[in-house]
Design a protein around this motif. Structure first.
Motif, short mmCIF file in Angstrom:
data_model
loop_
_atom_site.label_atom_id
_atom_site.label_comp_id
_atom_site.label_asym_id
_atom_site.label_seq_id
_atom_site.Cartn_x
_atom_site.Cartn_y
_atom_site.Cartn_z
N GLN A 167 0.82 -1.21 0.00
CA GLN A 167 0.00 0.00 0.00
C GLN A 167 0.86 1.27 0.00
N ASN A 168 1.99 1.17 0.69
CA ASN A 168 2.96 2.25 0.73
C ASN A 168 3.30 2.78 -0.67
N ALA A 169 3.49 1.85 -1.59
CA ALA A 169 3.86 2.20 -2.95
C ALA A 169 2.74 2.98 -3.63
N LEU A 170 1.51 2.52 -3.42
CA LEU A 170 0.38 3.21 -4.04
C LEU A 170 0.18 4.60 -3.42
N ASP A 171 0.35 4.67 -2.13
CA ASP A 171 0.19 5.97 -1.46
C ASP A 171 1.19 6.99 -1.99
N ALA A 172 2.40 6.54 -2.27
CA ALA A 172 3.43 7.46 -2.75
C ALA A 172 3.07 8.00 -4.15
N MET A 173 2.41 7.18 -4.95
CA MET A 173 2.09 7.62 -6.30
C MET A 173 0.81 8.45 -6.37
N GLN A 174 -0.06 8.20 -5.42
CA GLN A 174 -1.42 8.75 -5.46
C GLN A 174 -1.52 10.24 -5.82
N PRO A 175 -0.80 11.13 -5.11
CA PRO A 175 -0.99 12.56 -5.42
C PRO A 175 -0.49 12.93 -6.82
N TRP A 176 0.51 12.20 -7.32
CA TRP A 176 1.01 12.47 -8.67
C TRP A 176 0.00 11.97 -9.71
N LEU A 177 -0.61 10.85 -9.40
CA LEU A 177 -1.55 10.22 -10.31
C LEU A 177 -2.84 11.00 -10.43
N VAL A 178 -3.38 11.39 -9.30
CA VAL A 178 -4.74 11.90 -9.28
C VAL A 178 -4.83 13.40 -9.56
N GLY A 179 -4.10 14.20 -8.80
CA GLY A 179 -4.11 15.63 -9.06
C GLY A 179 -5.48 16.25 -8.85
N PRO A 180 -5.75 17.36 -9.55
CA PRO A 180 -4.86 17.93 -10.56
C PRO A 180 -3.64 18.66 -9.99
N ALA A 181 -3.69 19.09 -8.71
CA ALA A 181 -2.61 19.94 -8.21
C ALA A 181 -1.26 19.20 -8.28
N LEU A 182 -0.24 19.94 -8.62
CA LEU A 182 1.11 19.37 -8.63
C LEU A 182 1.56 19.20 -7.18
N PRO A 183 1.90 17.97 -6.78
CA PRO A 183 2.37 17.78 -5.40
C PRO A 183 3.63 18.61 -5.17
N PRO A 184 3.90 18.97 -3.90
CA PRO A 184 5.12 19.73 -3.63
C PRO A 184 6.36 18.92 -4.04
#
Ligand code: ARG
Ligand code: ZN
Length: 476
Positions: free
Chosen positions: A448-465
């Motif tokens: 799950q850790n791996a998915l959590d790390a990708m989530q904000p990049w994947l979903v957006g729209p905001a660019l993660p910090p």
């Protein structure tokens, strides 16, 4: 929205394609010949009208007769097809050359060319599950077809200029030179028979199996047994120098350069053997028995990952781009898109390969990551799943996609990251993929850790910090 009108507009002139104001109401829909109905398309979320959801084309046997001094070609395409539902009508994508005849099995059948579709009427409906062949004979000049994903009018398809012909199709140029189910989801293997004037050279995707010169013509055959998307097929005809390089682990390398291409440009591709070995270390075995590059005489075209034979402009100076197109042989060609909205599965992966390569060369990759992020911060932000044609080749597909992979890697470490990439590549080799397929492998190996790390990049729209530790990745 009237789908037929949209479809037919798609087949009209360049001038129309360049206009910005909607012109739909002013064009009456051309009437369909009696017995034919408006096709519904495959239903891709970006290009819904391309393709036909009722068809699975497993193989194309293409014979193309051409002369690089002339625009017109003559072709014969034999498609091996399985019906996925009962087919009262069959629709293929096809633009340009006039169809001289269509056979279903051995029987001549009615056809009509409407907009960019070739409509075919079986004498009796083909039942779901039936395997059959379609033979299409055609001759004429491939349509001048502009890239729907670009605003600057990039020409796609079979292009003849400066004494040579080449093919550059992504996303939808393949149907300018052969009738096809022009969606990447429907991959197929290919046999090619190219008939050109003696004195010219033809190279194409696949393994060359035969060459015969007689009566002033040279016929060269190529076989590609692995399924690829139609846009990844390429053919190059011209005054070409063929050069071979010794490749790793039995992979044959052949490059095609226009006669007179400067040595500095050829040198761009000198590292192919090392790159093949390097990428195989991350992605697993290279998917084909042969690789190489074909450089065109055109300095302005974008490079493209055409299967087993990537295509480049005559101005290609950056080896990084050579690496990028090679990486696409795994991600784009062997694993093909199930839907155009998942384009980051191609571009994000090929872009991330550039960083892996730079690291392996001992480069500090921090400035590269910072450049990627700065560019994304300037451009409109969006999640990774594309929703419009103009997004396919934007910075999000390439750079945000690559940073999503970097975030994944930082969260689980290099060994698991390598396992995810190579397992994803081997599990889906020769198949179509969606984003969920990749996430499934990432979760299985990274948790799950791996998915959590990708989530904000994947979903957006905001660019993660910009994560501070993104730069602390040690050079391997
Ligand atoms: N897939 C190509 C690459 O390697 C880019 C193609 C650009 N195509 C286009 N229609 N603009 O990145
Ligand atoms: Zn790319």
């Amino acid at each position: 929205m009237n789908r037929l009108i949209l479809l037919l507009l798609a087949g009209t002139s360049v001038a129309l394609a360049r206009q910005t104001a909607p012109q739909f109401p002013t064009l009456p829909p051309p009437a369909l010949p009696t017995g034919f109905t408006a096709p519904t398309g495959y239903g891709d979320s970006i290009y819904p009208l391309l393709g036909d959801a009722g068809l699975d084309v497993t193989h194309y046997d293409l014979s193309i007769t051409s002369d690089p001094r002339q625009d017109a070609i003559a072709g014969r395409a034999v498609l091996s097809v399985t019906a996925l539902r009962d087919l009262g009508q069959i629709s293929l994508d096809f633009a340009g050359p006039k169809v001289l005849g269509v056979k279903l099995g051995g029987e001549a059948v009615r056809h009509a060319q409407v907009g960019e579709k070739l409509l075919i009427l079986p004498s009796t409906p083909v039942a779901a599950g039936t395997a059959f062949t379609l033979t299409v004979a055609y001759a004429g000049t491939p349509a001048l077809h502009l890239d729907p994903s670009e605003s600057d009018g990039l020409r796609l398809g079979w292009i003849t200029q400066a004494g040579g012909s080449y093919v550059l199709s992504e996303p939808d140029g393949a149907h300018t030179y052969f009738p096809c189910n022009d969606v990447p989801a429907d991959g197929a293997s290919y046999s090619l028979h190219l008939d050109i004037p003696a004195g010219y050279t033809a190279v194409a995707s696949g393994v060359q199996t035969r060459q015969v010169t007689a009566s002033g013509r040279t016929r060269t055959d190529f076989e590609l047994t692995q399924p690829i998307p139609s846009y990844a097929l390429t053919v190059h005809v011209g005054k070409l120098d063929l050069e071979t390089q010794a490749g790793p682990v039995g992979i044959q390398i052949r490059n095609a350069f226009p006669v007179g291409l400067p040595a500095t440009i050829k040198a761009t591709f000198a590292q192919t053997p090392a790159m093949l070995g390097f990428l195989a270390g991350w992605f697993g075995p290279y998917p084909y028995p042969v690789y190489g590059v074909a450089v065109t005489a055109d300095p302005e075209i974008p490079a493209l990952e055409t299967a087993t034979l990537s295509t480049f402009p005559s101005s290609q100076e950056a080896p990084t781009t050579a690496l990028h197109e090679l990486a696409h042989q795994w991600f784009g060609d062997s694993l093909r898109l199930g839907d155009w909205s998942d384009i980051w599965l191609n571009e994000g992966f090929a872009t991330y390969a550039e960083l892996l390569w730079a690291q392996s060369r001992g480069q500090n990759t921090a400035p590269l990551l910072e450049r990627w992020y700065a560019r994304l911060a300037r451009d409109p932000a969006r999640g990774l799943i594309a929703t419009r044609s103009k997004q396919l080749f934007d910075s999000s597909s390439y750079l945000r996609g690559a940073l999503a992979l970097h975030a994944l890697r930082l969260s689980i470490g290099d060994e698991k990251f390598r396992q995810i990439l190579s397992q994803y590549a081997s599990r889906f080799a020769g198949k179509s993929v969606r984003t969920a397929d990749f996430l499934g492998v990432a979760r299985q190996i990274g948790g799950q850790n791996a998915l959590d790390a990708m989530q904000p990049w994947l979903v957006g729209p905001a660019l993660p910090p910009f994560p501070k530790d993104i730069l602390m990745q040690t050079v391997r």
